[in-house]
Design a protein around this motif. Structure first.
Motif, PDB file in Angstrom:
ATOM      1  N   ASN A  43       0.831  -1.215   0.000  1.00 41.75           N
ATOM      2  CA  ASN A  43       0.000   0.000   0.000  1.00 41.75           C
ATOM      3  C   ASN A  43       0.868   1.268   0.000  1.00 41.75           C
ATOM      4  O   ASN A  43       0.349   2.371   0.039  1.00 41.75           O
ATOM      5  CB  ASN A  43      -0.998  -0.018   1.170  1.00 41.75           C
ATOM      6  CG  ASN A  43      -0.307  -0.078   2.533  1.00 41.75           C
ATOM      7  OD1 ASN A  43       0.873   0.256   2.653  1.00 41.75           O
ATOM      8  ND2 ASN A  43      -1.049  -0.483   3.554  1.00 41.75           N
TER       9      ASN A  43
ATOM     10  N   THR B 241       2.580   2.830   2.093  1.00 36.21           N
ATOM     11  CA  THR B 241       2.492   3.780   3.207  1.00 36.21           C
ATOM     12  C   THR B 241       3.786   3.756   4.028  1.00 36.21           C
ATOM     13  O   THR B 241       4.587   2.825   3.930  1.00 36.21           O
ATOM     14  CB  THR B 241       1.338   3.398   4.168  1.00 36.21           C
ATOM     15  OG1 THR B 241       1.584   2.069   4.664  1.00 36.21           O
ATOM     16  CG2 THR B 241      -0.017   3.438   3.451  1.00 36.21           C
TER      17      THR B 241
ATOM     18  N   GLN C 296       3.872   3.152   7.120  1.00 35.44           N
ATOM     19  CA  GLN C 296       3.766   1.958   7.977  1.00 35.44           C
ATOM     20  C   GLN C 296       4.325   0.743   7.237  1.00 35.44           C
ATOM     21  O   GLN C 296       5.016  -0.078   7.831  1.00 35.44           O
ATOM     22  CB  GLN C 296       2.305   1.692   8.376  1.00 35.44           C
ATOM     23  CG  GLN C 296       1.755   2.637   9.433  1.00 35.44           C
ATOM     24  CD  GLN C 296       1.611   4.069   8.927  1.00 35.44           C
ATOM     25  OE1 GLN C 296       1.366   4.308   7.739  1.00 35.44           O
ATOM     26  NE2 GLN C 296       1.770   5.032   9.821  1.00 35.44           N
ATOM     27  N   TYR C 297       3.998   0.623   5.973  1.00 32.23           N
ATOM     28  CA  TYR C 297       4.517  -0.520   5.204  1.00 32.23           C
ATOM     29  C   TYR C 297       6.047  -0.493   5.135  1.00 32.23           C
ATOM     30  O   TYR C 297       6.723  -1.448   5.531  1.00 32.23           O
ATOM     31  CB  TYR C 297       3.928  -0.560   3.785  1.00 32.23           C
ATOM     32  CG  TYR C 297       4.812  -1.388   2.870  1.00 32.23           C
ATOM     33  CD1 TYR C 297       4.906  -2.771   3.028  1.00 32.23           C
ATOM     34  CD2 TYR C 297       5.637  -0.777   1.916  1.00 32.23           C
ATOM     35  CE1 TYR C 297       5.773  -3.526   2.251  1.00 32.23           C
ATOM     36  CE2 TYR C 297       6.505  -1.528   1.137  1.00 32.23           C
ATOM     37  CZ  TYR C 297       6.577  -2.897   1.314  1.00 32.23           C
ATOM     38  OH  TYR C 297       7.456  -3.632   0.557  1.00 32.23           O
TER      39      TYR C 297
ATOM     40  N   SER D 274       7.923  -1.269   8.239  1.00 31.45           N
ATOM     41  CA  SER D 274       7.666  -2.571   8.872  1.00 31.45           C
ATOM     42  C   SER D 274       8.550  -3.668   8.286  1.00 31.45           C
ATOM     43  O   SER D 274       8.589  -4.786   8.804  1.00 31.45           O
ATOM     44  CB  SER D 274       6.193  -2.961   8.694  1.00 31.45           C
ATOM     45  OG  SER D 274       5.938  -3.321   7.346  1.00 31.45           O
TER      46      SER D 274
END
Ligand SMILES: *[C@@H]1O[C@H](CO)[C@@H](O)[C@H](O)[C@H]1NC(C)=O
Ligand SMILES: *[C@@H]1O[C@H](CO)[C@@H](O)[C@H](O)[C@H]1NC(C)=O
Ligand SMILES: *[C@@H]1O[C@H](CO)[C@@H](O)[C@H](O)[C@H]1NC(C)=O
Ligand SMILES: *[C@@H]1O[C@H](CO)[C@@H](O)[C@H](O)[C@H]1NC(C)=O
Length: 377
Positions: free
Chosen positions: A344, A346, A348-349, A352
Motif C-alpha cells: 500500500n 504507506t 507503515q509498510y 515494517s
C-alpha cells in the motif's frame, strides 16, 4: 583456496582496503550464485575490486559464479523465461557484457542478446515506458527498474548498435518519464514510481505518482544515471537531460543528508526524516556516497561542493554499517530487505520491513563506494 583467502583478508586489514576486505569476506563466507539483481550488484563490486587491484583471483572466483551457473556454454541463460517480463531479471545483462568485453567469447554475446531481445517484447505504458513487471505491475514505472533494465539497454546499444538514434531516444525516454512523473521540484527528490493508468491503490489520482521517497529506489536511479551518461553519444540531446537529472538529484541529496550520521533516511520525504520507526538505511546511504564520489571523478559534480559531504557520508558507512567479525572477516549491516509498490506504499509498510545482514545489494554498493574512495587516495 580458503587458507589463501584468509591470509589475504588479514593483509587487507592492515592496508585497510575495505573494498578488497569485503570482497574477500564474501568469498570466504560463500555466495550462492544466481542471476538475480542482488548478486548482479555484488558482482559489480568484484568488477571494481579487480579494477582497483588487477588481482586475477577475483576474476577466477567471479567466473565460477557465472560460467555454467548463469551463462551456459551454448549461450543460454539458465532457467531463463522467455515469456516473463520483469525488469529485475535483466540487470545481470550488465555483468554478462563485462564478461563479453573481457573475453569476446560468443556465449556472452548470445546470452546478452537473449535479454536484449526480451526488451523488444517487453510491455510498455502508453508513453513508451517499460512496465516494471508483467502481469503484476501494469503501466507502472519504478525507479528501481531504471537500474535493472536501462543501464543494460544503454550498454548493449553502445557496444553493438551505437549509431541507432531510435534506441538512444528510447533509452532517454525512460529517464524522461521518471523525471516528469516522480520528481518533486522543491526537494529534487523522486518518489518510488508512478502508475500511468492511475489505478494502483497508492497512485495519486491526478499524477499517478507514488506517495513517498523510498531511499533505495532513488539510489538505483542515481547509480544508473552514472552508468548511462558516459555511454550516451555526445551529440544526442538526451545526454544533457540525463546530466541535469543527475546533478539536480545530487543537490537534493545534499539537503537530505542527515547531519549527525552522514547517511540518509529509509523514507526521505517530509515529514518523516527523524520520525519514529524511520532509520538511516545502509544500502541507499552507500549508493548516494558512491554516486557523489563517482560524480566528482567524472567531472559532473564540483569538488568544492561535494568532496566534504561525500567524505562524511563514506566515513558514516564505515562507522555504522561495517562490522569486523571474530574471524577477521567483514559484515555489512543495516540494509532493508525489500520495498515494493506491490504494497500500500504507506510509511507503515516501508518501516515494517525487516533489516538483513550481508545483503548483496547493500554490500555491493558499499564496495562500489569504497572503490571510488580508495581510487581517490
Ligand atoms: C543449451 O544447453 C542447455 C543445457 O545443456 C540446454 O538445456 C538448452 O536447450 C541449450 N540451448 C540451446 C539453444 O541449444
Ligand atoms: C534501433 O533501435 C530500435 C529500438 O531499440 C529497434 O527497434 C530497431 O530494431 C533498431 N534498428 C536497427 C536497424 O537495429
Ligand atoms: C515536495 O517537497 C516539499 C519539500 O520537502 C514538500 O513540502 C512538499 O509537500 C512536496 N510535494 C509533494 C507533492 O509531495
Ligand atoms: C498498509 O500496510 C501495512 C502493512 O504492510 C499495514 O500495517 C497498514 O495498516 C496498511 N495501511 C493502510 C492504510 O491500509
Amino acid at each position: 583456496m580458503r587458507v589463501a583467502i584468509l591470509a589475504f583478508a588479514s593483509g587487507a586489514a592492515a592496508s585497510t582496503s575495505y573494498l578488497t576486505w569485503m570482497a574477500d569476506s564474501f568469498i570466504w563466507h560463500g555466495v550462492k550464485a544466481t542471476s538475480g539483481y542482488g548478486e548482479a550488484t555484488l558482482y559489480d563490486g568484484y568488477e571494481a575490486a579487480y579494477a582497483l587491484t588487477s588481482n586475477e583471483m577475483y576474476v577466477a572466483w567471479y567466473r565460477g559464479q557465472i560460467d555454467d551457473v548463469v551463462v551456459l556454454n551454448n549461450g543460454s541463460i539458465r532457467d531463463w523465461r522467455y515469456d516473463f517480463y520483469s525488469l529485475d531479471n535483466y540487470r545481470i545483462g550488465n555483468n554478462i557484457l563485462w564478461w563479453y568485453e573481457r573475453t569476446r567469447q560468443a556465449k556472452y554475446r548470445k546470452a546478452a542478446d537473449v535479454i536484449r531481445a526480451q526488451l523488444d517484447r517487453h510491455p510498455r505504458t502508453p508513453t513508451g515506458g517499460f512496465w516494471h513487471r508483467q502481469p503484476n505491475y501494469p503501466n507502472q514505472m519504478w525507479l528501481d527498474g531504471i537500474f535493472m533494465a536501462d543501464s543494460f539497454y544503454a550498454k548493449w546499444t553502445s557496444l553493438f548498435d551505437a549509431k541507432n538514434k531510435t534506441a538512444w531516444d528510447d533509452i532517454a525516454r525512460q529517464y524522461d518519464n521518471i523525471d516528469a512523473h516522480t520528481r518533486n521540484h522543491t526537494s529534487n527528490l523522486l518518489v518510488h514510481g508512478y502508475d500511468e493508468s492511475k489505478k494502483a491503490v497508492w497512485a495519486d489520482p491526478v499524477t499517478g505518482a507514488a506517495p513517498l521517497v523510498w531511499s533505495r529506489a532513488v539510489g538505483w536511479y542515481f547509480m544508473s544515471l552514472l552508468e548511462v551518461i558516459p555511454l550516451f553519444p555526445e551529440s544526442h540531446r538526451g545526454r544533457e537531460r540525463l546530466i541535469g537529472y543527475f546533478t539536480t538529484l545530487a543537490e537534493g541529496l545534499k539537503r537530505a543528508q542527515d547531519e549527525k550520521s552522514g547517511g540518509w533516511w529509509l523514507i526521505m520525504s517530509e515529514p518523516y526524516p527523524g520520525a519514529q520507526g524511520n532509520y538511516i538505511e545502509s544500502s541507499a546511504s552507500a549508493m548516494f556516497a558512491f554516486g557523489w564520489l563517482k560524480g566528482i571523478r567524472l567531472g559532473l559534480l564540483s569538488v568544492d561542493e561535494y568532496a566534504e559531504p561525500a567524505q562524511k557520508a563514506y566515513n558514516g558507512l564505515v562507522e555504522q554499517f561495517m562490522k569486523i567479525n571474530d574471524d577477521d572477516t567483514l559484515n555489512w549491516e543495516g540494509t532493508v530487505q525489500v520495498g515494493s509498490l506491490s504494497s500500500n506504499a504507506t510509511y507503515q509498510y516501508y518501516t515494517s520491513v525487516p533489516l538483513t545482514e550481508n545483503d548483496h545489494r547493500g554490500a555491493g554498493s558499499f564496495m562500489l563506494a569504497s572503490y571510488e574512495w580508495e581510487r581517490r587516495k
